[in-house]
Design an enzyme around this catalytic site. Structure first.
Site, PDB file in Angstrom:
ATOM      1  N   LYS A 107       0.665  -1.274   0.207  1.00 51.58           N
ATOM      2  CA  LYS A 107       0.028  -0.040   0.058  1.00 51.58           C
ATOM      3  C   LYS A 107       0.737   1.228  -0.097  1.00 51.58           C
ATOM      4  O   LYS A 107       0.634   2.306  -0.692  1.00 51.58           O
ATOM      5  CB  LYS A 107      -0.947  -0.044   1.089  1.00 51.58           C
ATOM      6  CG  LYS A 107      -0.284  -0.105   2.373  1.00 51.58           C
ATOM      7  CD  LYS A 107      -1.425  -0.376   3.713  1.00 51.58           C
ATOM      8  CE  LYS A 107      -0.399  -0.679   4.840  1.00 51.58           C
ATOM      9  NZ  LYS A 107       0.025  -2.207   5.127  1.00 51.58           N
ATOM     10  N   VAL A 134      -5.315  -3.037   0.285  1.00 50.33           N
ATOM     11  CA  VAL A 134      -6.281  -2.165   1.029  1.00 50.33           C
ATOM     12  C   VAL A 134      -7.281  -3.313   1.740  1.00 50.33           C
ATOM     13  O   VAL A 134      -7.939  -4.137   0.961  1.00 50.33           O
ATOM     14  CB  VAL A 134      -6.924  -1.206   0.543  1.00 50.33           C
ATOM     15  CG1 VAL A 134      -8.111  -0.677   0.979  1.00 50.33           C
ATOM     16  CG2 VAL A 134      -6.021  -0.553  -0.307  1.00 50.33           C
ATOM     17  N   ILE A 138     -10.750  -8.495   2.276  1.00 50.17           N
ATOM     18  CA  ILE A 138     -12.165  -7.911   1.601  1.00 50.17           C
ATOM     19  C   ILE A 138     -12.097  -7.658   0.219  1.00 50.17           C
ATOM     20  O   ILE A 138     -11.355  -6.696  -0.370  1.00 50.17           O
ATOM     21  CB  ILE A 138     -12.641  -6.691   2.484  1.00 50.17           C
ATOM     22  CG1 ILE A 138     -12.560  -6.929   3.757  1.00 50.17           C
ATOM     23  CG2 ILE A 138     -13.819  -6.111   2.077  1.00 50.17           C
ATOM     24  CD1 ILE A 138     -12.916  -5.658   4.851  1.00 50.17           C
ATOM     25  N   ASP A 203      -0.975   4.345   7.892  1.00 41.08           N
ATOM     26  CA  ASP A 203      -1.498   3.442   7.336  1.00 41.08           C
ATOM     27  C   ASP A 203      -2.740   3.644   6.370  1.00 41.08           C
ATOM     28  O   ASP A 203      -2.994   3.165   5.091  1.00 41.08           O
ATOM     29  CB  ASP A 203      -1.669   1.921   8.069  1.00 41.08           C
ATOM     30  CG  ASP A 203      -2.113   0.874   7.520  1.00 41.08           C
ATOM     31  OD1 ASP A 203      -1.412   0.062   6.872  1.00 41.08           O
ATOM     32  OD2 ASP A 203      -3.569   0.533   7.532  1.00 41.08           O
ATOM     33  N   LYS A 207      -3.928   3.752   2.151  1.00 39.00           N
ATOM     34  CA  LYS A 207      -5.099   2.999   1.629  1.00 39.00           C
ATOM     35  C   LYS A 207      -6.387   3.997   0.939  1.00 39.00           C
ATOM     36  O   LYS A 207      -6.865   3.778   0.161  1.00 39.00           O
ATOM     37  CB  LYS A 207      -5.806   2.221   2.671  1.00 39.00           C
ATOM     38  CG  LYS A 207      -4.795   1.322   3.220  1.00 39.00           C
ATOM     39  CD  LYS A 207      -5.343   0.289   4.468  1.00 39.00           C
ATOM     40  CE  LYS A 207      -4.533  -0.840   4.901  1.00 39.00           C
ATOM     41  NZ  LYS A 207      -4.599  -1.319   6.222  1.00 39.00           N
TER      42      LYS A 207
END
Length: 430
Positions: A107, A134, A138, A203, A207
């Protein structure tokens, strides 16, 4: 008919995620071959510490020379899970130059240099996939750039860091302070020994840059993302949130301006109504809420980190890239045709919750209200409590720009009757 010659995969990094990628490639080899149309073979694993025992991996495949591995002419796909900017950037571009497609979970690199990496992939006719960059397992990147490619996305808002969500959820459910909740997260392995990247929002900001770029067909770099950490969130903030029927989450928010002519990307803690789907996301889970013209509201939910969940996303990309190689095609590349400007944080419009320490005497509320009016910030509700000459004043505004609110707070600090600004929290999701 299945091709018998295997597609060869080079794995860069064999830590928590890399080891799971290797394990799944081995244990699910027959299923992967059936889904791809050809077997996949782990042809090399680049690591920093070759003497470490890696269960299930042939020691003959292990090397410390990652550059030589990606330069091999027989490598079809390079899987990069080492993270960081260098040497990952050079290794990825070298892989393209030598005919390999790339699957990455990086990322930070994609948020900083995604445009250049996409250009290199296109130049050499290869794929760059990064679902795992990311929100872990999911499915999010592919739905945004493929399933919703015919729609107009207006907003992407989500919890994209499990460490911070665990900490805030613990503060909310138990009344713990920030440090106490962080200590528990560290003990359980949710937080790193140095949690700065998580709790200060770095972080999540990386993303957010990736999500905004895909959602709005615009290049958004990490430097374009407003970032505010959550280390100043207190138990008192949660108490105030509960009085409003809200909780507090660290949110990544990417949105298109009302006139459609610009976009914003930001990460910060915010109060969110308990009725919003994101409010119920507990523990270290992630969730992303997408709003678009045709599809309406969609939510993607699941584990956002961890070896096996992230490896699941990596393997999904590996299957897609291998299928493309067999068909002689490439998947979607960068889509930045819209080239919308990224507006500064000062132009972002939202609601605010402001807690002030004030003198407990007549006229204070009138003075405070006058300052808000002079800066064009409309007040929704006010709550005041006083004792022994001191008082707290909680103001919730209607929607206002960040610049207007900043000017208001600066003016409030100059009032003799305002002892201090205890907290400022944005209110989202309404």
């Amino acid at each position: 008919m299945m091709r018998t010659r295997p597609l060869k995969v080079a794995l860069l990094g064999c830590g928590v995620v890399g080891s799971e990628v290797a394990r799944i490639m081995t244990t699910h080899a027959d299923d992967l071959a059936a889904r791809i149309g050809a077997p996949v073979e782990l042809a090399g694993v680049a690591v920093r510490r070759p003497d470490r025992v890696r269960e299930g991996i042939d020691p003959a495949l292990v090397t410390t020379d990652a550059t030589a591995l990606v330069k091999r002419g027989d490598i079809d796909v390079v899987v990069e899970v080492i993270g960081g900017i260098e040497p990952a950037r050079t290794l990825i571009t070298t892989a393209f130059e030598h005919g390999a497609s790339v699957v990455s979970a990086n990322k930070a690199l994609l948020a900083q240099d995604g445009a250049a990496l996409h250009a290199a992939a296109e130049e050499h006719g290869r794929d760059l996939y990064y679902e795992a960059a990311v929100a872990g397992a999911i499915p999010l990147i592919r739905p945004l750039r493929e399933s919703l490619a015919g729609d107009k996305i207006n907003r992407v808002m989500g919890i994209v860091n499990g460490t911070t969500n665990f900490i805030l959820d613990k503060m909310d459910s138990t009344g713990a302070g920030y440090q106490e909740a962080l200590d528990e997260a560290t003990a359980l392995g949710y937080a790193e020994a140095d949690p700065t990247a998580d709790v200060e929002g770095f972080d999540a900001a990386a993303k957010a840059a990736i999500l905004a770029g895909i959602a709005f067909h615009t290049r958004v770099r990490l430097d374009d993302v407003y970032r505010e950490g959550m280390t100043e969130v207190t138990a008192a903030d949660f108490a105030s949130a509960k009085e409003m029927g809200c909780t507090i989450k660290l949110l990544a928010i990417c949105e298109r301006a009302a006139d459609g002519e610009s976009v914003t990307a930001r990460v910060h803690p915010a109060m969110i109504p308990l009725t919003h789907p994101l409010a119920s996301v507990r523990g270290a889970y992630n969730a992303v809420f997408v709003e678009s013209d045709a599809a309406g509201q969609l939510m993607f939910y699941g584990p956002g980190a961890g070896g096996a969940p992230t490896a699941s996303a990596v393997l999904g990309d590996l299957v897609a890239v291998c299928r493309n190689l067999l068909s002689g095609a490439t998947g979607p590349g960068e889509s930045a045709y819209a080239a919308l400007p990224v507006s500064p944080m000062g132009e972002v419009v939202t609601r605010y919750h402001i807690s002030l320490d004030v003198a407990d005497k007549p006229g204070v509320l009138a003075q405070v209200a006058t300052v808000f009016a002079e800066h064009g910030v409309s007040i929704d509700t006010v709550r005041q409590q006083g004792k022994d000459g001191e008082a707290s004043l909680v103001v919730v505004t209607h929607r206002a720009s960040d610049a207007a609110l900043t000017g208001t707070v600066e003016a409030l600090r100059k009032l003799d009757t305002v002892r201090g600004v205890a907290s400022i929290m944005r209110v989202e999701g309404e």
